[in-house]
Design an enzyme around this catalytic site. Structure first.
Site, PDB file in Angstrom:
ATOM      1  N   TRP A 180       0.834  -1.211   0.000  1.00  9.35           N
ATOM      2  CA  TRP A 180       0.000   0.000   0.000  1.00  9.35           C
ATOM      3  C   TRP A 180       0.857   1.244   0.000  1.00  9.35           C
ATOM      4  CZ3 TRP A 180      -4.327  -1.314  -1.804  1.00  9.35           C
ATOM      5  CH2 TRP A 180      -4.969  -2.497  -1.409  1.00  9.35           C
ATOM      6  N   ASP A 190      -1.522   6.868   6.233  1.00  8.14           N
ATOM      7  CA  ASP A 190      -2.576   5.932   5.852  1.00  8.14           C
ATOM      8  C   ASP A 190      -2.798   5.029   7.064  1.00  8.14           C
ATOM      9  OD1 ASP A 190      -4.081   3.805   4.945  1.00  8.14           O
ATOM     10  OD2 ASP A 190      -2.798   3.335   3.228  1.00  8.14           O
ATOM     11  N   LYS A 216     -11.714  -1.922   7.324  1.00  2.00           N
ATOM     12  CA  LYS A 216     -10.902  -2.790   8.169  1.00  2.00           C
ATOM     13  C   LYS A 216     -11.367  -2.734   9.622  1.00  2.00           C
ATOM     14  CE  LYS A 216      -8.373  -3.338   4.446  1.00  2.00           C
ATOM     15  NZ  LYS A 216      -7.441  -2.386   3.925  1.00  2.00           N
TER      16      LYS A 216
HETATM   17  C1  PLP Z   1      -6.908  -1.984   2.491  1.00  2.00           C
HETATM   18  C2  PLP Z   1      -5.885  -0.917   2.489  1.00  2.00           C
HETATM   19  C3  PLP Z   1      -5.831   0.067   1.485  1.00  2.00           C
HETATM   20  C4  PLP Z   1      -6.750   0.067   0.308  1.00  2.00           C
HETATM   21  O1  PLP Z   1      -7.997   0.534   0.650  1.00  2.00           O
HETATM   22  P1  PLP Z   1      -9.135   0.728  -0.450  1.00  2.00           P
HETATM   23  O2  PLP Z   1     -10.236   1.311   0.371  1.00  2.00           O
HETATM   24  O3  PLP Z   1      -9.443  -0.623  -1.011  1.00  2.00           O
HETATM   25  O4  PLP Z   1      -8.628   1.646  -1.489  1.00  2.00           O
HETATM   26  C5  PLP Z   1      -4.868   1.050   1.596  1.00  2.00           C
HETATM   27  N1  PLP Z   1      -3.995   1.078   2.608  1.00  2.00           N
HETATM   28  C6  PLP Z   1      -4.006   0.135   3.578  1.00  2.00           C
HETATM   29  C7  PLP Z   1      -3.018   0.217   4.694  1.00  2.00           C
HETATM   30  C8  PLP Z   1      -4.948  -0.885   3.543  1.00  2.00           C
HETATM   31  O5  PLP Z   1      -4.973  -1.809   4.510  1.00  2.00           O
END
Ligand code: PLP
Length: 356
Positions: A99, A166, A190
Site C-alpha cells: 500500500w 494511511d 478494516k
Molecule cells: C486496504 C488498504 C488500502 C486500500 O484501501 P481501499 O479502500 O481498497 O482503497 C490502503 N492502505 C491500507 C493500509 C490498507 O490496509
C-alpha cells in the site's frame, strides 16, 4: 458452528454494528424509511453524519483546526488526493509495503516523490528506522499498519515537516496524537464499517498551498465546505460507521481497545513462538502488527500448510490465509474480533501440533 472471522478486509464488525444496521435497513431513525432509500439531505441523515463526525473527534481527541471527511473512492483515491492537494514539487515516502508503494506511485504523478527508505529487499518484514527526511518536502507519508505484511508503526513520529498517514487498518485501535499529523486517512472496511467510505482527518491550514488546479471532487476544501455532502456520500457505510463508533465509546474508547488488542495479539504471538509448527514472519516485536498477525510453517513442516488451513477452516476459523503476494497465514485481529476467536485459533494450532 460459530464462525471466527479473521479476514483482512472487508473484515469483522461488532455484532452491535450488524444488529443496528439491520434495524436501520428496516426503519432508519424512526422515519419509516430504510437507510438504503432515504435522502442524504434528510434531517435524520444529516444528524447521523454530524454525530459520526462528532464521535470521530471525541474518540480520537481530534484538536481544533481539523476537519473529518467521509468520501468515496477508498484509501486508494487518497493516494492521489494527498499529493494533488499538498505537494508543490516534492514529497517524501516511507516504503513499508504494497500500500505504501502504491501511495508513492501516485505521488510521482505530481512531482518528485522521494522514497526515504524501503524494506522491500526483506519482503517488508521490518519498519526502516534510519532515514533522513528532506526538509524541503511538502510532507512525509507513512503507512502506520502494513496490512499485508503484518508490520506496524505503533507510535506517532516526530518529524519537522507535515506528516501524512494511511491508517486504514489500525485507526481506532490505539490512541493517536492527531496534532502530530497533517492528514490521517483510510478506508473504513478494516476497523470501522463495511466497504464504501474513506475517512480523512485533515488539518485545515495545510490546504490551499498548491498552485495546480484541482478538480472539485478531488479538492479537500470543496468537501470541507460541503460537509462531506458536496456529492452524495456513502450513506449506508457512514451509518454503519456511526454504530461502530457508538460501540467503541461504550467499551471505553481507544485506550480500552488498545489494551484488548495488545492482549489478543500477545496471546497469538506467544503461541506462534511456542508452537514447533509455526514461525512469525516479523522477527522484531517492536515492529509486529497488533492488527494483522502473520506467520508461516516452520522449515520442517512446510508441507503442513494446506492441511493446517483446512483443519482450521473445519473449526470455523475463516480468512487466515496470507495475502496472495506472501502466502503463509495472516490472522487479522481487528477491534471487533473477540478474544474467544483468538483462543479458538490457538486451540486449533495446539491440537494440530499434537496430531503432527
Ligand atoms: C486496504 C488498504 C488500502 C486500500 O484501501 P481501499 O479502500 O481498497 O482503497 C490502503 N492502505 C491500507 C493500509 C490498507 O490496509
Amino acid at each position: 458452528m460459530k464462525k471466527h472471522n479473521f479476514y483482512a478486509g472487508p473484515s469483522i464488525l461488532p455484532q452491535y454494528t450488524i444488529d443496528k444496521t439491520i434495524e436501520g435497513i428496516k426503519d432508519f431513525a424512526g422515519t419509516g424509511l430504510s437507510i438504503l432509500e432515504i435522502s442524504h439531505r434528510s434531517k435524520e441523515f444529516v444528524a447521523c453524519m454530524n454525530d459520526t463526525v462528532a464521535l470521530f473527534k471525541e474518540l480520537l481527541e481530534i484538536p481544533a483546526g481539523y476537519q473529518v471527511l467521509f468520501l468515496g473512492g477508498g484509501a486508494s483515491l487518497q493516494f492521489a488526493m494527498v499529493p494533488m492537494n499538498l505537494m508543490n514539487k516534492k514529497s517524501a515516502y516511507l516504503n513499508t509495503g504494497e500500500w505504501a508503494g502504491k501511495a508513492l506511485k501516485e505521488a510521482k504523478l505530481f512531482g518528485e516523490a522521494v522514497e526515504v527508505a524501503s524494506s522491500k529487499e526483506k519482503l517488508f518484514n521490518y519498519i526502516p528506522k534510519d532515514y533522513t527526511i528532506p526538509e524541503d518536502a511538502d510532507y512525509f507519508h507513512i503507512t502506520s499498519n502494513n496490512t499485508i505484511y503484518g508490520t506496524e508503526l505503533k507510535k506517532d513520529l516526530d518529524v519537522k515537516i507535515p506528516l501524512v498517514a494511511d491508517m486504514s487498518s489500525d485507526i481506532f485501535s490505539r490512541p493517536v496524537d492527531v496534532s502530530k499529523y497533517a492528514i490521517i486517512y483510510g478506508g473504513a472496511q478494516k476497523n470501522l464499517a463495511p466497504a464504501g467510505v474513506a475517512f480523512v482527518i485533515v488539518k485545515e491550514d495545510i490546504l490551499g498551498k498548491v498552485t495546480r488546479p484541482i478538480p472539485s471532487m478531488l479538492d479537500y476544501r470543496v468537501h470541507i465546505k460541503g460537509e462531506s455532502m458536496f456529492n452524495t456520500p456513502p450513506v449506508f457505510a457512514i451509518f454503519a460507521a456511526q454504530q461502530t463508533l457508538k460501540w467503541l465509546k461504550d467499551l471505553g474508547g481507544v485506550k480500552a481497545m488498545q489494551k484488548k488488542n495488545i492482549e489478543k495479539a500477545t496471546l497469538l504471538y506467544d503461541e506462534i513462538e511456542r508452537n514447533k509448527l509455526f514461525v512469525p514472519t516479523i522477527a522484531d516485536p517492536e515492529d509486529r502488527s497488533l492488527m494483522n498477525i502473520c506467520f508461516v510453517m516452520s522449515e520442517n513442516y512446510k508441507e503442513l500448510e494446506k492441511p493446517f488451513g483446512d483443519f482450521a477452516k473445519a473449526q470455523g476459523i475463516l480468512g487466515i490465509e496470507g495475502h496472495r503476494s506472501v502466502g503463509g497465514f495472516r490472522a487479522s485481529t481487528y477491534n471487533a474480533l473477540p478474544r474467544e476467536s483468538v483462543e479458538a485459533l490457538i486451540n486449533a494450532m495446539k491440537e494440530f501440533e499434537s496430531k503432527s
